[in-house]
Design an enzyme around this catalytic site. Structure first.
Site, PDB file in Angstrom:
ATOM      1  N   ASP A 180       2.875   4.698   4.949  1.00 36.27           N
ATOM      2  CA  ASP A 180       2.729   4.375   6.302  1.00 36.27           C
ATOM      3  C   ASP A 180       2.653   2.693   6.261  1.00 36.27           C
ATOM      4  OD1 ASP A 180       0.188   4.629   5.010  1.00 36.27           O
ATOM      5  OD2 ASP A 180      -0.596   5.502   6.568  1.00 36.27           O
ATOM      6  N   HIS A 181       2.719   2.030   5.175  1.00 36.04           N
ATOM      7  CA  HIS A 181       2.941   0.708   5.112  1.00 36.04           C
ATOM      8  C   HIS A 181       4.152   0.217   4.701  1.00 36.04           C
ATOM      9  CE1 HIS A 181      -1.720  -0.221   5.062  1.00 36.04           C
ATOM     10  NE2 HIS A 181      -1.759   1.198   4.993  1.00 36.04           N
ATOM     11  N   GLU A 228      -3.794   1.766  -2.823  1.00 34.21           N
ATOM     12  CA  GLU A 228      -4.116   3.140  -2.648  1.00 34.21           C
ATOM     13  C   GLU A 228      -3.280   4.037  -3.510  1.00 34.21           C
ATOM     14  OE1 GLU A 228      -4.985   5.775   1.594  1.00 34.21           O
ATOM     15  OE2 GLU A 228      -4.143   3.575   1.662  1.00 34.21           O
ATOM     16  N   ASN A 282       0.955  -1.185   0.078  1.00 37.17           N
ATOM     17  CA  ASN A 282      -0.018  -0.050  -0.120  1.00 37.17           C
ATOM     18  C   ASN A 282       1.081   1.130   0.070  1.00 37.17           C
ATOM     19  OD1 ASN A 282      -1.633   2.248   0.618  1.00 37.17           O
ATOM     20  ND2 ASN A 282      -2.901   1.096   1.859  1.00 37.17           N
ATOM     21  N   TYR A 337      -7.702  -3.659  -2.152  1.00 38.51           N
ATOM     22  CA  TYR A 337      -7.638  -2.531  -1.079  1.00 38.51           C
ATOM     23  C   TYR A 337      -8.983  -2.862  -0.434  1.00 38.51           C
ATOM     24  CZ  TYR A 337      -7.089   2.009   1.064  1.00 38.51           C
ATOM     25  OH  TYR A 337      -7.188   2.887   1.914  1.00 38.51           O
ATOM     26  N   ASP A 368      -3.908  -4.962   1.115  1.00 36.37           N
ATOM     27  CA  ASP A 368      -4.116  -4.317   2.331  1.00 36.37           C
ATOM     28  C   ASP A 368      -5.540  -4.692   2.780  1.00 36.37           C
ATOM     29  OD1 ASP A 368      -4.897  -2.667   4.431  1.00 36.37           O
ATOM     30  OD2 ASP A 368      -4.524  -0.889   3.422  1.00 36.37           O
ATOM     31  N   ASN A 417      -6.899  -4.525   5.702  1.00 36.43           N
ATOM     32  CA  ASN A 417      -7.557  -3.693   6.862  1.00 36.43           C
ATOM     33  C   ASN A 417      -8.089  -4.737   7.781  1.00 36.43           C
ATOM     34  OD1 ASN A 417      -7.150  -0.969   6.582  1.00 36.43           O
ATOM     35  ND2 ASN A 417      -8.350  -0.860   4.751  1.00 36.43           N
TER      36      ASN A 417
END
EC number: 3.1.11.2
Length: 287
Positions: free
Chosen positions: A248-249, A34, A7, A110, A148, A150
């Site tokens: 941030d990943h 993303e 991501n 995603y 990702d 989540n």
């Protein structure tokens, strides 16, 4: 074959890191999430650079939000954009693309965030995951479900379960939805390789979470039985989360049949704060 999922949290912002990373790690198949770009904008931005490196690509994008891509120099046959029967919010979003790469159907996903338990977006997330499960079930054979997700599969996949009480990513319905993918025969390739290790793939930008190693493991690569038996290494490229202008990943990498860098996981390099205090630490969004 080296397969990676990442991501990038805006591919436009990540170009100065993405292209050198491709040259350094030399993945054969890359799942990106993303993107935050349309298909045409992605091709304009990266098409020539990817083609010069031998990558074909399939993209599902939209302006400003979401977006997924599948890059491959191992073939890109029968590309499929989206998930049949998946709900929208309110319209279908750019969250899934798949294709057959060297005989393996690879999904770049995603998954919706869910926002808050029992919210409309949370229910949308569960419905979307149910449609994904049906799609994967309809395509039997060798497969890798990457992206990702989540969802943190278990309490061991967050820095402190108490910090996540009342938040998404860890609720029983979300984990049950993930378990439905496992029920199809898919295996969590990183966790199988490192069953007892503290390993994360996402760290919030705020509050020094990365430097304290207070993260979550929500980026997954799930493999069908025949593919899982081919795994020679599985690891998180933590180096890509360090330095200036990171996502941030961090990327998750799985090596099939051969491990060019050896069995070096689970995190490269390992965090410096392995014994960080977690009791009483709140998520940044909770402060």
């Amino acid at each position: 074959m080296r397969v990676a999922t990442w991501n990038v949290n805006s591919v436009k912002q990540r170009v100065p890191r993405l292209l050198p990373w491709l040259d350094d790690r030399q993945p054969d198949v890359v799942c990106l999430q993303e993107l935050k770009l349309t298909e045409d904008a992605f091709a304009d931005l990266l098409g020539a650079e990817l083609e010069s490196r031998g990558y074909q690509f399939a993209v599902s994008g939209e302006v400003q939000w979401n977006g997924v891509a599948l890059l491959s120099r191992a073939g890109l046959d029968d590309p499929v954009v989206g998930i049949k029967g998946a709900p929208g919010f309110p319209h279908p979003e750019a969250r899934a693309v798949s294709a057959v790469c060297n005989g393996v159907r690879v999904y770049s996903l995603y998954v919706p965030n869910g926002r808050e338990p029992d919210s409309d977006h949370y229910r949308y997330k569960l419905e979307w995951l149910a449609a994904l499960r049906d799609m994967v079930a309809d395509h039997p054979g060798d497969s890798l479900v990457c992206g990702d997700m989540n969802i943190a599969p278990a309490d061991a996949d967050v820095f402190d379960p108490a910090a996540y009480v009342g938040h998404t990513h860890v609720t029983k319905p979300e984990r049950n939805a993930l378990a439905q993918l496992h029920a199809l025969g898919l295996r969590d390739l990183l966790r199988e390789r490192w069953p007892d290790e503290r390993v994360f793939t996402y760290w919030d930008y705020r509050a020094g979470m990365f430097h304290k190693d207070l993260g979550m493991r929500i980026d997954l690569i799930l493999g069908s039985e025949p593919v899982s038996e081919r795994v020679r290494a599985a690891w998180v490229d933590r180096q890509a989360r360090k330095g200036k202008g990171p996502s941030d990943h961090a990327p998750v990498i799985v090596d099939l049949d051969a491990a060019p860098d050896g069995d070096i996981g689970p995190l490269v390099p390992p965090p410096s704060s392995r014994q960080a205090k977690t009791s009483g630490v709140k998520l940044p969004q909770s402060k």
